[in-house]
Scaffold this active site. Sequence first.
Site, PDB file in Angstrom:
ATOM      1  N   GLY A  52      24.061  76.710  28.718  1.00  0.00           N
ATOM      2  CA  GLY A  52      24.161  76.887  30.164  1.00  0.00           C
ATOM      3  C   GLY A  52      24.434  75.576  30.884  1.00  0.00           C
ATOM      4  O   GLY A  52      23.968  75.367  32.003  1.00  0.00           O
ATOM      5  N   TYR A  96      15.350  91.113  36.082  1.00  0.00           N
ATOM      6  CA  TYR A  96      15.427  89.714  35.655  1.00  0.00           C
ATOM      7  C   TYR A  96      14.058  89.253  35.150  1.00  0.00           C
ATOM      8  O   TYR A  96      13.946  88.578  34.125  1.00  0.00           O
ATOM      9  CB  TYR A  96      15.870  88.876  36.859  1.00  0.00           C
ATOM     10  CG  TYR A  96      16.048  87.408  36.611  1.00  0.00           C
ATOM     11  CD1 TYR A  96      17.112  86.946  35.848  1.00  0.00           C
ATOM     12  CD2 TYR A  96      15.183  86.475  37.177  1.00  0.00           C
ATOM     13  CE1 TYR A  96      17.303  85.585  35.640  1.00  0.00           C
ATOM     14  CE2 TYR A  96      15.359  85.121  36.984  1.00  0.00           C
ATOM     15  CZ  TYR A  96      16.416  84.681  36.221  1.00  0.00           C
ATOM     16  OH  TYR A  96      16.597  83.336  36.025  1.00  0.00           O
TER      17      TYR A  96
HETATM   18  O1  GFB Z   1      16.618  82.780  47.398  1.00  0.00           O
HETATM   19  P1  GFB Z   1      16.540  84.254  47.459  1.00  0.00           P
HETATM   20  O2  GFB Z   1      17.813  85.002  47.333  1.00  0.00           O
HETATM   21  O3  GFB Z   1      15.608  84.794  46.321  1.00  0.00           O
HETATM   22  O4  GFB Z   1      15.870  84.696  48.848  1.00  0.00           O
HETATM   23  P2  GFB Z   1      14.080  85.192  46.032  1.00  0.00           P
HETATM   24  C1  GFB Z   1      14.718  84.094  49.352  1.00  0.00           C
HETATM   25  C2  GFB Z   1      14.427  84.603  50.755  1.00  0.00           C
HETATM   26  O5  GFB Z   1      15.427  84.083  51.663  1.00  0.00           O
HETATM   27  C3  GFB Z   1      14.447  86.121  50.916  1.00  0.00           C
HETATM   28  C4  GFB Z   1      15.891  85.122  52.504  1.00  0.00           C
HETATM   29  O6  GFB Z   1      13.370  86.498  51.761  1.00  0.00           O
HETATM   30  C5  GFB Z   1      15.782  86.380  51.621  1.00  0.00           C
HETATM   31  O7  GFB Z   1      15.786  87.560  52.398  1.00  0.00           O
HETATM   32  N1  GFB Z   1      17.249  84.805  52.984  1.00  0.00           N
HETATM   33  C6  GFB Z   1      17.576  84.552  54.291  1.00  0.00           C
HETATM   34  C7  GFB Z   1      18.380  84.734  52.256  1.00  0.00           C
HETATM   35  N2  GFB Z   1      18.912  84.366  54.403  1.00  0.00           N
HETATM   36  C8  GFB Z   1      19.428  84.467  53.148  1.00  0.00           C
HETATM   37  C9  GFB Z   1      20.761  84.346  52.654  1.00  0.00           C
HETATM   38  O8  GFB Z   1      21.727  84.126  53.374  1.00  0.00           O
HETATM   39  N3  GFB Z   1      20.903  84.481  51.306  1.00  0.00           N
HETATM   40  C10 GFB Z   1      19.847  84.722  50.462  1.00  0.00           C
HETATM   41  N4  GFB Z   1      20.074  84.814  49.150  1.00  0.00           N
HETATM   42  N5  GFB Z   1      18.581  84.873  50.929  1.00  0.00           N
HETATM   43  C11 GFB Z   1      15.102  85.324  43.658  1.00  0.00           C
HETATM   44  C12 GFB Z   1      15.055  86.351  42.574  1.00  0.00           C
HETATM   45  O9  GFB Z   1      14.229  85.814  44.611  1.00  0.00           O
HETATM   46  O10 GFB Z   1      14.638  84.057  43.281  1.00  0.00           O
HETATM   47  C13 GFB Z   1      15.476  85.829  41.274  1.00  0.00           C
HETATM   48  O11 GFB Z   1      15.785  87.491  42.998  1.00  0.00           O
HETATM   49  C14 GFB Z   1      14.896  84.470  40.962  1.00  0.00           C
HETATM   50  O12 GFB Z   1      15.142  86.742  40.280  1.00  0.00           O
HETATM   51  C15 GFB Z   1      15.099  83.532  42.110  1.00  0.00           C
HETATM   52  O13 GFB Z   1      13.518  84.574  40.658  1.00  0.00           O
HETATM   53  C16 GFB Z   1      14.486  82.150  41.871  1.00  0.00           C
HETATM   54  O14 GFB Z   1      13.202  83.988  46.030  1.00  0.00           O
HETATM   55  O15 GFB Z   1      13.598  86.302  46.918  1.00  0.00           O
END
Ligand code: GFB
Length: 313
Positions: free
Chosen positions: A11, A137
Site C-alpha cells: 500500500g 470495514y
Molecule cells: O472522515 P469521515 O468521512 O469518517 O467523517 P468517519 C467524519 C465526520 O465528518 C462525519 C463529517 O460526521 C461526517 O458527517 N463531515 C462533514 C464530512 N463534512 C464532510 C465531508 O465533506 N466529507 C466527509 N467525508 N465527512 C470513517 C470510517 O468514519 O473513518 C472509516 O467510515 C474509517 O471506516 C475512517 O474508520 C477513519 O470518522 O465517520
Amino acid sequence: MEQDARIYVAGHRGLVGSAIVRALEARGYGNIITRTSGELDLKDQAAVRAFYAAERPDYVFVAAARVGGILANDTYPAEFLYDNLMIEANLIHGAWQAGVQKLLFLGSTCIYPKHAPQPMNEDALLTGPLEPTNEWYAVAKIAGIKLCQAYQKQYGARFISAMPTNLYGPGDNFDLEKSHVMPALIRKFHEAKESDAGSVTVWGTGTPRREFCHVGDCAAACLFLMEHYDGYDFVNIGVGEDVTIRELVELVQRVVGFEGEVLWDTTKPDGTPRKLVDVARIHALGWQARVPLEEGVRATYQWFLEHQDDFRG
Ligand code: GFB
C-alpha cells in the site's frame, strides 16, 4: 530492523504506506520493496504467494486496504468487506508461508463499538455493536487483528497490529465523494475561495467528535512498534485529544481563508458520535505524537496547493 533488511510496504501509494516509505528512507533503509496494484493484485492469493517467494521480505507493513470516508464506507459495503478480507488474508498468510520475520498490520479505530467508553481502550474490542456506516470495514479490520493473533498463538509468528485514529496529511485522497472529512474540507473551502462562492456545504450536524493524527506521526509510530513491540495485544495510535467536526470546520476555514457561509447538509450521516483513543499503552511503550493539529492542517493545505492539479483529473 537491520539497515539492509528487506522491507515490504504493502500500500505504498496510500496515505499511510507512502508516509511509512518516507520515514524508512529518512532513516536510511535502502531495501524497500513496493508493488503498485497494477503490478500485484493483493486480492489474488496465488499472485501474492509468488511475490513473497520471489522477493523474500524480512519485514512487512500491511498498509494496503480499500479505504474511504463515511459515505464511501456506507455505499460500497461489499467492496469494503471483501477487498479488505482478501488483501489482509493473502498478505498475512503469505508472510507466514514465506517465513517473514515480523509483520505489522494496520487497522482503524472504527473496530470499536459505536458506544465504547471514551477514550477507547484496546480492551473495548468486541464489547458491543459497531457503527453501521462502517461495520463492513470494521469487521474486516477485526479479522485482520485476529489473523495476526492466531498466527502468533498457533505458530509463534511475530505478527502485530496497530489501530490508528483518523489520519490526515500529504498523500491523502481529496475526492469529494470518497474522502475523509479533512481532505474534503480543505478542497471544498479552497475551491470556494478560488471561485468566490458565497457558501460551502459540509455534511452532518457538526456535533460528532473526532481525533486527528498527522500521518507522519502515524508512520513514526509504525516504525517504533516494528522496532520495539512484539505483543499479542494490538496498540492504539493517536494523539489523545479530539475536536468536534464544527471546530474542525472552523479551523480549516481559517487556515484556507474562506470567508463565506457554512451550510450543514443533515441528510448526510454523522457516523459514530465520538472516536477518541486511549493512548496510554503506546505512551507506556515510549512513543508520543508530535504534530499539533493546526500545524498539521497548514502543512496539509500547503501540500494540497502543490498537488491540486492531480485531483482535477
Ligand atoms: O472522515 P469521515 O468521512 O469518517 O467523517 P468517519 C467524519 C465526520 O465528518 C462525519 C463529517 O460526521 C461526517 O458527517 N463531515 C462533514 C464530512 N463534512 C464532510 C465531508 O465533506 N466529507 C466527509 N467525508 N465527512 C470513517 C470510517 O468514519 O473513518 C472509516 O467510515 C474509517 O471506516 C475512517 O474508520 C477513519 O470518522 O465517520
